[in-house]
Design a protein around this motif. Structure first.
Motif, PDB file in Angstrom:
ATOM      1  N   ASP A   1       0.945  -1.238   0.013  1.00  0.00           N
ATOM      2  CA  ASP A   1       0.029  -0.059   0.169  1.00  0.00           C
ATOM      3  C   ASP A   1       0.949   1.270  -0.026  1.00  0.00           C
ATOM      4  OD1 ASP A   1      -1.668   2.198   0.555  1.00  0.00           O
ATOM      5  OD2 ASP A   1      -2.995   1.058   1.917  1.00  0.00           O
ATOM      6  N   TYR A   2       0.866   1.869  -1.194  1.00  0.00           N
ATOM      7  CA  TYR A   2       1.709   3.364  -1.252  1.00  0.00           C
ATOM      8  C   TYR A   2       1.491   4.374   0.002  1.00  0.00           C
ATOM      9  CZ  TYR A   2       3.101   1.805  -6.115  1.00  0.00           C
ATOM     10  OH  TYR A   2       3.688   1.024  -6.972  1.00  0.00           O
ATOM     11  N   GLN A   3       0.306   4.306   0.275  1.00  0.00           N
ATOM     12  CA  GLN A   3      -0.192   5.430   1.276  1.00  0.00           C
ATOM     13  C   GLN A   3       0.446   6.636   0.999  1.00  0.00           C
ATOM     14  OE1 GLN A   3       0.252   3.953   5.300  1.00  0.00           O
ATOM     15  NE2 GLN A   3      -1.059   2.213   4.928  1.00  0.00           N
ATOM     16  N   ILE A   4       0.299   7.153  -0.117  1.00  0.00           N
ATOM     17  CA  ILE A   4       0.779   8.492  -0.452  1.00  0.00           C
ATOM     18  C   ILE A   4       0.234   9.631   0.418  1.00  0.00           C
ATOM     19  CG2 ILE A   4       1.075  10.123  -2.472  1.00  0.00           C
ATOM     20  CD1 ILE A   4       1.235   7.612  -4.206  1.00  0.00           C
ATOM     21  N   GLN A   5       0.808  10.409   1.082  1.00  0.00           N
ATOM     22  CA  GLN A   5       0.301  11.301   1.894  1.00  0.00           C
ATOM     23  C   GLN A   5      -0.603  12.338   1.136  1.00  0.00           C
ATOM     24  OE1 GLN A   5      -0.079  10.628   5.307  1.00  0.00           O
ATOM     25  NE2 GLN A   5       0.683   8.817   4.497  1.00  0.00           N
ATOM     26  N   ARG A   6      -1.677  12.820   1.756  1.00  0.00           N
ATOM     27  CA  ARG A   6      -2.424  14.047   1.133  1.00  0.00           C
ATOM     28  C   ARG A   6      -1.794  15.089   1.369  1.00  0.00           C
ATOM     29  NH1 ARG A   6      -7.434  12.529  -0.968  1.00  0.00           N
ATOM     30  NH2 ARG A   6      -7.852  10.406  -0.714  1.00  0.00           N
ATOM     31  N   GLU A   7      -2.155  16.272   0.726  1.00  0.00           N
ATOM     32  CA  GLU A   7      -1.394  17.473   0.864  1.00  0.00           C
ATOM     33  C   GLU A   7      -2.417  18.529   0.877  1.00  0.00           C
ATOM     34  OE1 GLU A   7       1.850  17.669   1.822  1.00  0.00           O
ATOM     35  OE2 GLU A   7       2.486  15.925   1.112  1.00  0.00           O
ATOM     36  N   ALA A   8      -2.294  19.663   1.695  1.00  0.00           N
ATOM     37  CA  ALA A   8      -3.459  20.608   1.966  1.00  0.00           C
ATOM     38  C   ALA A   8      -3.511  21.343   0.633  1.00  0.00           C
ATOM     39  CB  ALA A   8      -2.941  21.771   2.974  1.00  0.00           C
ATOM     40  N   ASP A   9      -2.556  21.270  -0.492  1.00  0.00           N
ATOM     41  CA  ASP A   9      -2.637  22.158  -1.526  1.00  0.00           C
ATOM     42  C   ASP A   9      -3.010  21.045  -2.796  1.00  0.00           C
ATOM     43  OD1 ASP A   9      -0.178  21.040  -1.796  1.00  0.00           O
ATOM     44  OD2 ASP A   9       0.746  22.539  -2.603  1.00  0.00           O
TER      45      ASP A   9
ATOM     46  N   PRO B   1      -4.740  19.295  -5.826  1.00  0.00           N
ATOM     47  CA  PRO B   1      -5.975  19.541  -6.642  1.00  0.00           C
ATOM     48  C   PRO B   1      -7.232  18.922  -6.341  1.00  0.00           C
ATOM     49  CG  PRO B   1      -4.116  18.420  -7.855  1.00  0.00           C
ATOM     50  CD  PRO B   1      -3.784  18.547  -6.544  1.00  0.00           C
ATOM     51  N   PRO B   2      -8.510  19.231  -6.693  1.00  0.00           N
ATOM     52  CA  PRO B   2      -9.549  18.740  -6.548  1.00  0.00           C
ATOM     53  C   PRO B   2      -9.591  17.202  -7.035  1.00  0.00           C
ATOM     54  CG  PRO B   2      -9.917  21.033  -7.264  1.00  0.00           C
ATOM     55  CD  PRO B   2      -8.630  20.693  -7.312  1.00  0.00           C
TER      56      PRO B   2
END
Length: 171
Positions: A121-129, A131-132
């Motif tokens: 599971d890559y679990q790429i972290q979401r970032e505040a910026d 895109p939608p």
């Protein structure tokens, strides 16, 4: 293609075409649960350098061989990388990535049979910026019944009952 010392046994893994995406890593022989399969290798660079290397890519192209080690270091397996860079994502993986002493390893979390594709599971972290359309950019292709639809972590938030988002989906 595995560079790991096999102690005279057949190689543990092989790289070949994957139904998930491009190339994948497959078990060449039975891999018991808890086996250290491979270290994720590549050039160690700063986040700034990793961003610079991929600045030219289209915003909708998520394909890189980058693995974040910490707030200072990224491994770019596109330079001096090994077979680990071809391991695909799955929402129900048979391996996990582990960080030990600034090194990244991939270990099996269950027994993997010969011919089975190795995934984590890559679990790429979401970032505040972000895109939608970030979940579409990082869409998961595992195709499993319990697929969360995204390689990002945490999983997409389900609309809450009574929310405008849920009402607009029903229209």
């Amino acid at each position: 293609m595995n560079r790991a010392d096999t102690g005279g046994q057949a190689p543990l893994i092989e790289v070949r075409d994957s139904r998930l995406h491009g190339l994948g890593v497959f078990a060449a022989r039975r891999i018991p649960s808890g086996t250290r399969v491979i270290e994720y290798l590549g050039e160690r660079v700063s986040h700034r350098e990793a961003d610079r290397r991929y600045d030219h890519k289209d915003a909708g192209d998520n394909h890189t061989f980058l693995f974040v080690v910490d707030s200072h270091t990224v491994i770019d397996a596109g330079v001096d990388g090994n077979e680990a860079r071809f391991m695909n994502h799955s929402c129900e993986p048979n391996c996990e990535s582990l960080l030990e002493n600034q090194r990244v390893y991939i270990d099996s979390i269950r027994t993997i049979e010969p011919g089975e594709e190795l995934t984590y599971d890559y679990q790429i972290q979401r970032e505040a910026d972000d895109p939608p359309d970030i979940d579409a950019i990082f869409a998961c292709r595992c195709g499993l019944e319990r697929c969360r639809g995204s390689m990002l972590w945490p999983p997409p938030r389900a609309p809450q009952p009574g929310s405008e988002e849920l009402r607009s989906r029903r229209r």
